[in-house]
Design a protein around this motif. Structure first.
Motif, PDB file in Angstrom:
ATOM      1  N   UNK B 176     102.602 -47.557  55.186  1.00  0.00           N
ATOM      2  CA  UNK B 176     101.216 -47.562  55.535  1.00  0.00           C
ATOM      3  C   UNK B 176     100.849 -46.795  56.891  1.00  0.00           C
ATOM      4  N   UNK B 177      99.991 -46.056  56.593  1.00  0.00           N
ATOM      5  CA  UNK B 177      99.712 -44.896  57.608  1.00  0.00           C
ATOM      6  C   UNK B 177      98.963 -45.413  58.768  1.00  0.00           C
ATOM      7  N   UNK B 178      99.468 -44.852  59.922  1.00  0.00           N
ATOM      8  CA  UNK B 178      98.949 -45.244  61.325  1.00  0.00           C
ATOM      9  C   UNK B 178      97.650 -44.547  61.285  1.00  0.00           C
ATOM     10  N   UNK B 179      96.563 -45.294  61.713  1.00  0.00           N
ATOM     11  CA  UNK B 179      95.246 -44.826  61.542  1.00  0.00           C
ATOM     12  C   UNK B 179      95.049 -44.927  63.047  1.00  0.00           C
ATOM     13  N   UNK B 180      94.247 -43.665  63.656  1.00  0.00           N
ATOM     14  CA  UNK B 180      93.756 -43.694  64.899  1.00  0.00           C
ATOM     15  C   UNK B 180      92.348 -43.103  64.938  1.00  0.00           C
ATOM     16  N   UNK B 181      91.798 -43.634  66.359  1.00  0.00           N
ATOM     17  CA  UNK B 181      90.555 -42.948  66.597  1.00  0.00           C
ATOM     18  C   UNK B 181      90.361 -42.860  68.180  1.00  0.00           C
ATOM     19  N   UNK B 182      89.656 -42.017  68.659  1.00  0.00           N
ATOM     20  CA  UNK B 182      89.506 -41.758  70.018  1.00  0.00           C
ATOM     21  C   UNK B 182      88.208 -41.815  70.607  1.00  0.00           C
TER      22      UNK B 182
END
Lengths: 252, 252
Positions: B176-182
């Motif tokens: 499962x892909x690690x999602x990220x936002x800033x």
């Protein structure tokens, strides 16, 4: 610290421990490893190992303890800021089995930069220092690094890390400096691999590395000769140059 | 491979092992760690650890064995060229306790590029492959990398390493892909450390990192929120944004 028996030269060793999820995710590209590596080589400290671990206490503790038992010095970068994800100081205290609390000397340093209102709980986090540690001054943002046992804890921001390393560098015990010289062969690595191995066998106390690169005129090779002994370095360099000249002649 | 119990998402982990005296001396600045880190994050593999070790067989063997037992995959870079200091293939064979010899498939690949006269003993060194390994094609210079067990052995030259990683990448099991936002806060890290820790406590299944930087207008902070769960990521991002807006209001 161990002693090189052949020359009685003192060998001082080191490891770097980079702490930070942002390096492992690729979001931030590390600029500290190469800088510290070059710095240590220049002052006569042999960097022997580097590890990068995440912001996870058990991982930091395990790495600090593995490295501090093996090398003269350990330098850590990252994780000493004011936010919840900055856990390096607590992890290092745990690794040494000592208490950690706000250090009055560190609070005084932070007070030089921050007003009493600004010196909130988050910023005071940067004054959490393991018991028995010595502080490392930070000329840029005041929040100190520290030194406990043979471990030096530095910031992750490159400019601040570099300022701290300048403070630390002059206090380190240094060993016989590794000397090095380079021959640009003007030949392909695969063409000189055989004769270079013979030169290496004939000069066992000298380290010879071969690094291919592409120049404007095609594939080329840098041969790097390293030794703590200037005479042995010169002798090996001469042998490498003679070998390269012979191979060039042969390839005409 | 381990399973994240809260979401049943498969987690695939990895370590990088960089092999090379030239990185530890600072002569060469590593460009592979950051590249591989970003690549793995993008395909859903969690990079958990990096080590850099010298061209010393026992060090390579110990690191390979420590890492391959702990992570789904291990990626090594460096030490597979044609010269005497290229000892990675032999060290990996030793780590797995298998024989190593010239591999006919690898010799055939090298023969595509080198004439019989050019294919000397040094270049044939690049065809030394541990028994049971699968080759990794190298579109650039033909000398292959290889895969044995969960260990992938790649070149150190960045362009060649990148070509090999492209070949390897499509064969990896990914999680499962690690999602990220800033969120760019527009505030100093120390001003938001307290409320940010509260947000982190309220969102325990989300990882929140805080990264200070200097912008043209002064000190600023990037807050990076990471999760494999898109809804939890959104909820934490909303909480961070609300917190930042409140702190900005308060600082007016």
């Amino acid at each position: 610290m161990s002693v090189n028996e052949s020359s009685s030269a003192i060998i001082v060793t080191a490891a770097i421990l980079v702490i930070g999820d942002e390096i492992l995710s690729g979001r931030t590209k590390d600029k500290n490893i190469g800088y510290i590596a070059e710095y240590l080589t220049n002052i006569g400290v042999d960097l022997r190992e580097v590890r990068v671990v995440p912001d996870v206490s058990e991982e930091i503790v395990a790495a600090v303890n593995a490295l501090r038992g093996r090398y003269t010095y350990v330098f850590t970068t990252g994780g000493i800021g004011p936010t919840h994800d900055d856990i390096t100081a607590d992890a290092v205290a745990a690794a040494f089995g000592v208490a950690i609390d706000h250090d009055p000397r560190a609070v005084a340093m932070l007070s030089e930069r921050f007003s009493p209102e600004e010196l909130n709980e988050a910023r005071l986090r940067m004054a959490r220092i393991p018991a028995g540690a010595e502080l490392v001054a930070n000329a840029i943002s005041k929040a100190p690094g520290f030194n406990i046992g043979n471990v030096y804890v530095m910031a992750g921001v490159p400019a601040i890390m570099q300022a701290m390393l300048d403070v630390i560098g002059s206090t380190l015990q240094t060993g016989a400096k590794m000397l090095s010289d380079t021959v640009r062969a003007g030949l392909r690595e695969g063409d000189i691999g055989g004769p270079l191995a013979e030169v290496a066998r004939a000069h066992p106390e000298v380290s010879i590395g071969s690094y291919p690169f592409w120049s404007e005129t095609g594939p080329d090779t840098n041969i790097v000769v390293r030794s703590r002994d200037a005479e042995k370095l010169l002798a090996a360099m001469a042998a490498v140059k003679t070998m390269v000249a012979g191979e060039k002649q042969r390839s005409l």
